[in-house]
Design an enzyme around this catalytic site. Sequence first.
Site, PDB file in Angstrom:
ATOM      1  N   ASP A 182       1.023  -1.193   0.182  1.00  0.00           N
ATOM      2  CA  ASP A 182       0.004  -0.252   0.435  1.00  0.00           C
ATOM      3  C   ASP A 182       1.237   1.278   0.050  1.00  0.00           C
ATOM      4  OD1 ASP A 182      -2.176   1.716   0.382  1.00  0.00           O
ATOM      5  OD2 ASP A 182      -1.550   2.469   2.383  1.00  0.00           O
ATOM      6  N   SER A 183       0.027   2.653  -0.119  1.00  0.00           N
ATOM      7  CA  SER A 183       1.280   3.398   0.024  1.00  0.00           C
ATOM      8  C   SER A 183       1.547   3.933   1.616  1.00  0.00           C
ATOM      9  CB  SER A 183       0.392   4.897  -0.690  1.00  0.00           C
ATOM     10  OG  SER A 183      -0.211   5.507   0.131  1.00  0.00           O
ATOM     11  N   GLY A 231      -2.664   8.502  -3.472  1.00  0.00           N
ATOM     12  CA  GLY A 231      -4.151   9.361  -4.121  1.00  0.00           C
ATOM     13  C   GLY A 231      -5.146  10.476  -5.015  1.00  0.00           C
ATOM     14  N   CYS A 240      -4.507  -1.558  -1.948  1.00  0.00           N
ATOM     15  CA  CYS A 240      -4.529  -0.280  -1.745  1.00  0.00           C
ATOM     16  C   CYS A 240      -5.728   0.095  -3.003  1.00  0.00           C
ATOM     17  CB  CYS A 240      -3.442   0.030  -2.624  1.00  0.00           C
ATOM     18  SG  CYS A 240      -3.209   1.879  -3.235  1.00  0.00           S
ATOM     19  N   THR A 289      -5.960   2.953  -4.983  1.00  0.00           N
ATOM     20  CA  THR A 289      -5.879   3.579  -5.909  1.00  0.00           C
ATOM     21  C   THR A 289      -5.195   2.992  -6.911  1.00  0.00           C
ATOM     22  OG1 THR A 289      -5.542   5.114  -3.847  1.00  0.00           O
ATOM     23  CG2 THR A 289      -4.210   5.574  -5.928  1.00  0.00           C
ATOM     24  N   GLU A 314      -2.569   9.128   7.946  1.00  0.00           N
ATOM     25  CA  GLU A 314      -0.538   8.746   8.580  1.00  0.00           C
ATOM     26  C   GLU A 314      -1.072   9.454   9.193  1.00  0.00           C
ATOM     27  OE1 GLU A 314       1.121   6.628   6.202  1.00  0.00           O
ATOM     28  OE2 GLU A 314      -0.180   5.786   5.570  1.00  0.00           O
ATOM     29  N   CYS A 348     -11.075   3.067  -0.123  1.00  0.00           N
ATOM     30  CA  CYS A 348      -9.696   2.782   0.718  1.00  0.00           C
ATOM     31  C   CYS A 348      -9.486   2.661   1.351  1.00  0.00           C
ATOM     32  CB  CYS A 348      -9.354   4.684   1.036  1.00  0.00           C
ATOM     33  SG  CYS A 348      -7.808   5.471   1.823  1.00  0.00           S
ATOM     34  N   HIS A 368      -7.014   2.516   4.122  1.00  0.00           N
ATOM     35  CA  HIS A 368      -6.725   3.669   5.034  1.00  0.00           C
ATOM     36  C   HIS A 368      -8.283   3.531   5.942  1.00  0.00           C
ATOM     37  CE1 HIS A 368      -3.537   4.741   2.914  1.00  0.00           C
ATOM     38  NE2 HIS A 368      -2.588   5.568   4.370  1.00  0.00           N
TER      39      HIS A 368
HETATM   40  N1  DGL Z   1      -4.794   3.715   0.594  1.00  0.00           N
HETATM   41  C1  DGL Z   1      -5.189   3.573  -0.488  1.00  0.00           C
HETATM   42  C2  DGL Z   1      -6.085   3.516  -1.236  1.00  0.00           C
HETATM   43  O1  DGL Z   1      -6.575   2.279  -1.098  1.00  0.00           O
HETATM   44  C3  DGL Z   1      -4.094   4.179  -0.578  1.00  0.00           C
HETATM   45  C4  DGL Z   1      -3.867   5.921  -0.085  1.00  0.00           C
HETATM   46  C5  DGL Z   1      -3.581   6.788  -0.857  1.00  0.00           C
HETATM   47  O2  DGL Z   1      -1.773   7.087  -0.967  1.00  0.00           O
HETATM   48  O3  DGL Z   1      -4.061   8.016  -0.932  1.00  0.00           O
HETATM   49  O4  DGL Z   1      -6.437   3.891  -1.602  1.00  0.00           O
END
Ligand code: DGL
Length: 276
Positions: free
Chosen positions: A10-11, A43, A73, A75, A154, A187, A189
């Site tokens: 993931d990011s 994102g 992730c 994105t 984050e 997402c 997160h």
């Molecule tokens: N957690 C990620 C997602 O599911 C990326 C969020 C991000 O880095 O903007 O989209």
Amino acid sequence: MDNRPIGFFDSGLGGLTCIPHLMKQLPNEKMIYFGDTARTPYGSKATTTIRSFSMEIADFLMKCNVKMIVIACNTVSATCLEALRSRFPQIPILGIIEPAARKIAAEYLEDTRVGIIGTKVTIGSSAYKKSIGSFNDRLKTYEKACPAFVPLIEEGIIENDIMDLTIKYYMDEFVESNQLDAVVLGCTHYPLIKRNIERLYPRIQIINPSRIIVENIENILRESDMLAGNSDFKNVFYASDLSENFVNMIDYIFENEDAEAKVKFLNFDLEKGEQR
Ligand code: DGL
């Protein structure tokens, strides 16, 4: 049987929200997780940038000899799934969107009003809307980008008024004007603010793809006879830059889970692929 670990990425720390579900459902499976904390968020970045970051990370995971890559992730799943699959045809690569879309399309009635929240890139791609529509074109879906959620999460700003106000800023009108019955956390997160969303919108059902994807991991591994047996492999969580919140989040996410989930955090040099 295949005792190699599953690679997740993931990011940042968002993809960690899949891990407790995996550990509960498939306790023998081991994992290597990569959070790109140096370059989060993805994102709001250009697709070409996201693609080159994702290729780099997948290369790294391949060098770690993973048996499967899970794109934890949305994105990346929305923009790079096919490119990753064509570059690494030798192992299964699973995106997070299609399994959730398939389940939503199968389980929800056609008069259900389903909202999808996600990053700008995910929502801009309409990946959920298109994927749900390809399985069931009678469901009503609505989309909303919530770009401020990821940086706050984050930073560990979760259970407080700032996060609640930010949620209300994006969602009050979205929920009200579309009379939503359910919201997809589009997402990885966002499961970390699931409790806030439930408290603010108690009548809305929350759909969590970070949980749904684990069923698909199990199916793929079972069908290809790649489920793991007992092994001594220790789960490893890598990050591309030091992040206190990444470490804290590992504790936060795993607080009621198996002690083995409290794995070591290693700050990793992506190029060298070794501990600094
Ligand atoms: N957690 C990620 C997602 O599911 C990326 C969020 C991000 O880095 O903007 O989209």
